[in-house]
Enzyme design. Structure first.
Site, mmCIF file in Angstrom:
data_model
loop_
_atom_site.group_PDB
_atom_site.id
_atom_site.type_symbol
_atom_site.label_atom_id
_atom_site.label_comp_id
_atom_site.label_asym_id
_atom_site.label_seq_id
_atom_site.Cartn_x
_atom_site.Cartn_y
_atom_site.Cartn_z
ATOM 1 N N GLU A 18 13.234 -3.449 10.693
ATOM 2 C CA GLU A 18 14.249 -2.834 9.835
ATOM 3 C C GLU A 18 15.635 -2.986 10.462
ATOM 4 O O GLU A 18 16.603 -3.379 9.794
ATOM 5 C CB GLU A 18 13.934 -1.345 9.619
ATOM 6 C CG GLU A 18 12.670 -1.069 8.796
ATOM 7 C CD GLU A 18 11.376 -1.073 9.612
ATOM 8 O OE1 GLU A 18 11.415 -1.426 10.819
ATOM 9 O OE2 GLU A 18 10.322 -0.715 9.053
ATOM 10 N N ASP A 75 0.809 -1.221 0.000
ATOM 11 C CA ASP A 75 0.000 0.000 0.000
ATOM 12 C C ASP A 75 0.846 1.277 0.000
ATOM 13 O O ASP A 75 0.305 2.383 0.052
ATOM 14 C CB ASP A 75 -0.955 -0.002 1.205
ATOM 15 C CG ASP A 75 -0.202 -0.126 2.521
ATOM 16 O OD1 ASP A 75 0.982 -0.535 2.515
ATOM 17 O OD2 ASP A 75 -0.792 0.179 3.566
HETATM 18 O O1 LIG Z 1 -1.778 -9.585 8.332
HETATM 19 C C1 LIG Z 1 -1.056 -8.981 7.512
HETATM 20 C C2 LIG Z 1 -0.904 -7.574 7.525
HETATM 21 C C3 LIG Z 1 -0.071 -6.978 6.587
HETATM 22 N N1 LIG Z 1 0.583 -7.727 5.644
HETATM 23 C C4 LIG Z 1 1.435 -7.072 4.635
HETATM 24 O O2 LIG Z 1 2.559 -6.503 5.284
HETATM 25 C C5 LIG Z 1 2.887 -5.223 4.726
HETATM 26 C C6 LIG Z 1 2.776 -4.146 5.810
HETATM 27 O O3 LIG Z 1 1.441 -4.135 6.307
HETATM 28 P P1 LIG Z 1 0.562 -2.812 6.447
HETATM 29 O O4 LIG Z 1 0.659 -2.019 5.164
HETATM 30 O O5 LIG Z 1 -0.799 -3.170 6.907
HETATM 31 O O6 LIG Z 1 1.376 -2.073 7.595
HETATM 32 P P2 LIG Z 1 1.495 -0.530 7.992
HETATM 33 O O7 LIG Z 1 0.834 0.295 6.909
HETATM 34 O O8 LIG Z 1 0.769 -0.447 9.290
HETATM 35 O O9 LIG Z 1 2.964 -0.291 8.080
HETATM 36 C C7 LIG Z 1 1.909 -4.966 3.589
HETATM 37 O O10 LIG Z 1 2.531 -5.289 2.363
HETATM 38 C C8 LIG Z 1 0.756 -5.902 3.912
HETATM 39 O O11 LIG Z 1 0.075 -6.359 2.755
HETATM 40 C C9 LIG Z 1 0.445 -9.103 5.629
HETATM 41 O O12 LIG Z 1 1.023 -9.775 4.779
HETATM 42 N N2 LIG Z 1 -0.371 -9.706 6.566
HETATM 43 MN MN LIG Z 2 1.073 0.007 4.853
#
Ligand SMILES: O=c1ccn([C@@H]2O[C@H](COP(=O)(O)OP(=O)(O)O)[C@@H](O)[C@H]2O)c(=O)[nH]1
Ligand SMILES: [Mn+2]
Ligand SMILES: O=c1ccn([C@@H]2O[C@H](COP(=O)(O)OP(=O)(O)O)[C@@H](O)[C@H]2O)c(=O)[nH]1
Ligand SMILES: [Mn+2]
Lengths: 243, 243
Positions: A190, A105
């Site tokens: 990270e 995203d």
């Molecule tokens: O249960 C989950 C939640 C997130 N993701 C993936 O891990 C990455 C980071 O997740 P997210 O964007 O929800 O995190 P944030 O925006 O809070 O950093 C994205 O590519 C999501 O598609 C995943 O594979 N499983």
């Molecule tokens: Mn995200």
């Protein structure tokens, strides 16, 4: 080759997010997308989206083992991608490449991919809209990283978002033990991976000495859906439509 | 030519949203982006973004006149684009084209642009994640639109989102009076413009008889920024960095 490693999971905006990201990636030369579904099995939605793109890709899946000790997401997925990468690099002639961990995203300007082609070991750059800031960024003096502008958990060993660095792919062969861990607190993934490859002092500042934003930690708003049972005239069921 | 008409306004995620949208548009053949800033003057941010893209574009600006009677946004901007379009079409040899109203934070699959090239007068298709539904869509029987699956203000003359239709450009020359209005209630802008050109019965169903989703009404989450004054060690000011 740039290896983009992207965990992804089923949700209403998944196809929209993957669609716009894939369309950006179609403009990147020598790009290989490693996409790992957080699921028991591969879905048709992701499989067809990849097939219909013009991208070079590898499609994997592994389900997150949620436990009460850790809500970390993306760990097993990125580790599965790293296993695939090591196998792949051992087999191919041209082992040169860069590894970039890309959330599905986020927003990536094409320029970020040009920057990472300059990497010797580990390159870093600013990330927009993350950690409670307009921009989290390494601070650079005389071409060296001398600090970080970060306010969220600024005590992190590397206070950098996943979108803010990339790593020479060959280093993953030199360090077969390097991987993400479910055992670290949130925000430390990270630092967990970077510690195998570099120190703060060795980081290579890119994007005009870390003054340009080419990656943004955007998030897609969770849609709210009206419950059809609460409507006088409910709509025709739409479950047969892939959204 | 596809004329994509996009109002845009300054906010933290603006550059991210415009960047990913522009990168999608770079893959569309014969596309002309008409981008209208909701501002007193054109900004360097938008100007440079357009210049650095490979897109054919027209850059306009007009500030929304907010009044207590109307909070409508995008009206003056889209009308300014339509004035420009009429002038433009009167001058050019090849007047063939399609007009598509594209919000800057939506998601468009490349396929939606292929669909709209088939339009005779007004084409319609489903839109994902909008109006409290997974998908708002025209209902099609024997190749004709016979109803709409919509739950939000389903009494709208055309219960369709802006992302769910496009209009033959030449029709704007035939109907010089056609424009958006600040005087209609929210959700009625689509009906306001469509009424000049078509009836429900005449709509041309595209995207496989309106069974495929190629456009999504995604929204980018508003970022929350930590107030630096509330921090013991505030970060270095970052106002000089364009995000
Ligand atoms: O249960 C989950 C939640 C997130 N993701 C993936 O891990 C990455 C980071 O997740 P997210 O964007 O929800 O995190 P944030 O925006 O809070 O950093 C994205 O590519 C999501 O598609 C995943 O594979 N499983
Ligand atoms: Mn995200
Ligand atoms: O004050 C404003 C608010 C919105 N917009 C633009 O109008 C379109 C629709 O706005 P938005 O995406 O905020 O609407 P929503 O997601 O609620 O439909 C977008 O291209 C915005 O950039 C604008 O020009 N001025
Ligand atoms: Mn929007």
């Amino acid at each position: 080759t740039i290896y983009g490693i992207t965990p992804t999971y089923a949700r209403l905006a998944q196809k929209a997010d993957l669609t716009r990201l894939s369309q950006t990636l179609m403009l990147v030369r020598n790009f290989h997308w490693v996409i790992i579904e957080d699921s028991e099995t591969k879905t048709n939605l992701v499989e067809n989206l990849l097939k219909e793109s013009t991208l070079k890709y590898t499609h994997l899946n592994v389900k997150t083992q949620k436990s009460k000790h850790s809500t970390a997401s993306g760990v097993e997925q990125r580790n599965a991608a790293l296993s695939w990468l090591r196998d792949h690099l051992r087999q191919v002639e041209d082992k040169k490449g860069v590894v970039y961990f890309m959330d599905d995203d986020n927003t990536y300007a094409l320029k970020v991919f040009d920057e990472m082609r300059k990497i010797k070991k580990v390159g870093v750059w600013p990330v927009g809209i993350v950690g409670g800031m307009r921009v989290e960024m390494p601070l650079v003096t005389d071409g060296k990283v001398t600090g970080f502008n970060a306010v969220w958990k600024s005590f992190r060993p590397f206070p950098i978002d996943m979108a803010g660095f990339a790593i020479n792919a060959t280093l993953f062969l030199n360090h077969p033990e390097a991987k993400f861990s479910r055992k670290v607190q949130s925000g430390f993934q990270e630092s967990e991976i970077l510690k195998y490859f570099t120190t703060r002092e060795e980081l290579e500042p890119l994007a005009d000495n870390c003054t340009k934003v080419y990656a943004w930690h955007t998030r897609t708003q969770k849609p709210s859906i009206t419950n059809p049972k609460k409507l006088k005239t409910p709509p025709i069921p739409d479950d047969h439509i892939e959204v």
